[in-house]
Scaffold this active site. Structure first.
Site, short mmCIF file in Angstrom:
data_model
loop_
_atom_site.label_atom_id
_atom_site.label_comp_id
_atom_site.label_asym_id
_atom_site.label_seq_id
_atom_site.Cartn_x
_atom_site.Cartn_y
_atom_site.Cartn_z
N LYS A 188 0.83 -1.21 0.00
CA LYS A 188 0.00 0.00 0.00
C LYS A 188 0.87 1.27 0.00
CE LYS A 188 -2.38 -1.08 3.74
NZ LYS A 188 -1.76 -2.38 4.10
N ARG A 228 -9.94 0.56 8.66
CA ARG A 228 -9.49 -0.78 9.04
C ARG A 228 -10.55 -1.52 9.84
NH1 ARG A 228 -3.58 0.40 8.83
NH2 ARG A 228 -2.44 -1.54 9.06
N ARG A 231 11.56 -5.80 5.00
CA ARG A 231 11.22 -4.42 4.66
C ARG A 231 12.07 -3.43 5.46
NH1 ARG A 231 5.03 -2.51 4.90
NH2 ARG A 231 5.16 -2.88 7.14
N ARG A 266 10.95 -1.33 10.91
CA ARG A 266 9.84 -0.97 11.80
C ARG A 266 9.79 -1.92 13.00
NH1 ARG A 266 4.50 -0.07 8.15
NH2 ARG A 266 3.61 -1.08 9.98
N ARG A 322 -0.57 -8.88 13.33
CA ARG A 322 -1.14 -7.90 12.39
C ARG A 322 -1.93 -8.59 11.29
NH1 ARG A 322 4.13 -5.38 10.82
NH2 ARG A 322 2.99 -4.18 9.27
P1 AMP Z 1 0.49 0.44 8.74
O1 AMP Z 1 1.68 1.33 8.55
O2 AMP Z 1 -0.68 0.82 7.89
O3 AMP Z 1 0.84 -1.02 8.64
O4 AMP Z 1 0.00 0.66 10.24
C1 AMP Z 1 0.85 0.38 11.34
C2 AMP Z 1 0.02 0.26 12.59
O5 AMP Z 1 -0.63 1.51 12.88
C3 AMP Z 1 -1.09 -0.76 12.56
O6 AMP Z 1 -0.63 -2.09 12.84
C4 AMP Z 1 -2.02 -0.23 13.67
O7 AMP Z 1 -1.48 -0.50 14.94
C5 AMP Z 1 -1.91 1.29 13.44
N1 AMP Z 1 -2.94 1.76 12.50
C6 AMP Z 1 -2.73 2.29 11.26
N2 AMP Z 1 -3.89 2.64 10.68
C7 AMP Z 1 -4.87 2.31 11.56
C8 AMP Z 1 -6.28 2.40 11.53
N3 AMP Z 1 -6.95 2.89 10.47
N4 AMP Z 1 -6.96 1.97 12.63
C9 AMP Z 1 -6.33 1.48 13.70
N5 AMP Z 1 -4.99 1.36 13.80
C10 AMP Z 1 -4.25 1.77 12.73
#
Ligand code: AMP
Length: 227
Positions: free
Chosen positions: A23, A98, A132, A165, A176
């Site tokens: 993404k 989400r 990554r 990360r 996740r």
């Molecule tokens: P990402 O970078 O999109 O993989 O997001 C990293 C982490 O941020 C996720 O595993 C969640 O802990 C948090 N996060 C990101 N977007 C959301 C969302 N829309 N709702 C809840 N938690 C989020």
């Protein structure tokens, strides 16, 4: 250009897929090619986690365990970011919504034209996530096996240092993916029922380069007069 055409160029999209589906990678390339904004909630949280504020600490408690940040926190941040986007400019939401709750709230905030669905087999996702790396300065995504920077450890774009990360470790990756399957994937059915257009880009090989997928997405957006 006709006014209607000009409006159609400003696509409002959700880029949807499992963690590690690409993404962030595709979102940033689409941003450059289509001139749209990207709102990536995960990036916003990683920025917040850098400072020692109450909110930063709260968010960290969820992110580092692979759990979702509570809806009310995410929604508030999303509303703010959306309101910063100039009237009529397109955007791509990366990592939002989400949960069903977030999807319903989004409907009250803005219209969405299309879902860009990244369909990637689990095996590729797991391999990708564990190798990554991200630029600490600008957030550009690399992969030390499949999408290498020109100079090891440094960002091609800004020269910033690359890091892994804290949630890209095997235990949190498993969590996740589970959270994605249970809480986020069902949103696809929700959007299908709403008859929102869905453009799917399928990745079949781990060494797949991003550019052809991005071009494919843009072609499909053009067919639907959304780019
Ligand atoms: P990402 O970078 O999109 O993989 O997001 C990293 C982490 O941020 C996720 O595993 C969640 O802990 C948090 N996060 C990101 N977007 C959301 C969302 N829309 N709702 C809840 N938690 C989020």
């Amino acid at each position: 250009m006709e006014e209607a055409d000009r409006r159609q160029k400003h696509v409002k999209a959700i880029i949807f897929g499992a963690p590690g589906a690409g993404k962030g990678t595709y979102g940033s390339r689409l941003k450059e090619k289509l001139g749209v904004e990207v709102i990536a909630t995960g990036d916003i949280f990683r920025e917040l986690m850098k400072d020692n504020s109450e909110l930063g600490k709260k968010v960290k408690g969820f992110v580092e365990k692979g759990l979702l940040v509570p809806d009310e926190v995410v929604v508030e941040i999303l509303k703010q970011r959306l309101s910063d986007i100039p009237e009529g400019k397109g955007f791509i939401l990366d990592g939002f919504p989400r949960t069903l709750e977030q999807a319903k709230t989004l409907e009250g905030i803005t219209k969405i034209d299309v879902i860009l669905l990244l369909d990637v087999p689990d095996q590729i996702i797991i391999e990708r996530l564990s190798s990554r790396r991200i630029c600490r300065n600008c957030g550009t995504v690399y992969n030390i096996r499949f999408l290498k920077p020109k100079v090891e450890g440094l960002c091609d774009k800004c020269g910033g240092p690359l890091y892994q990360r804290s949630d890209d470790n095997p235990e949190v990756i498993t969590k996740r993916l589970q959270v994605y399957q249970e809480q986020t994937e069902p949103l696809l059915e929700y959007y299908k029922k709403k008859k929102l257009p869905i453009i799917t880009a399928t990745t079949k090989r781990i060494e797949q380069k991003p550019e052809p997928i991005v071009d494919e997405l843009i072609e499909d957006l053009k067919k639907q007069k959304l780019a």
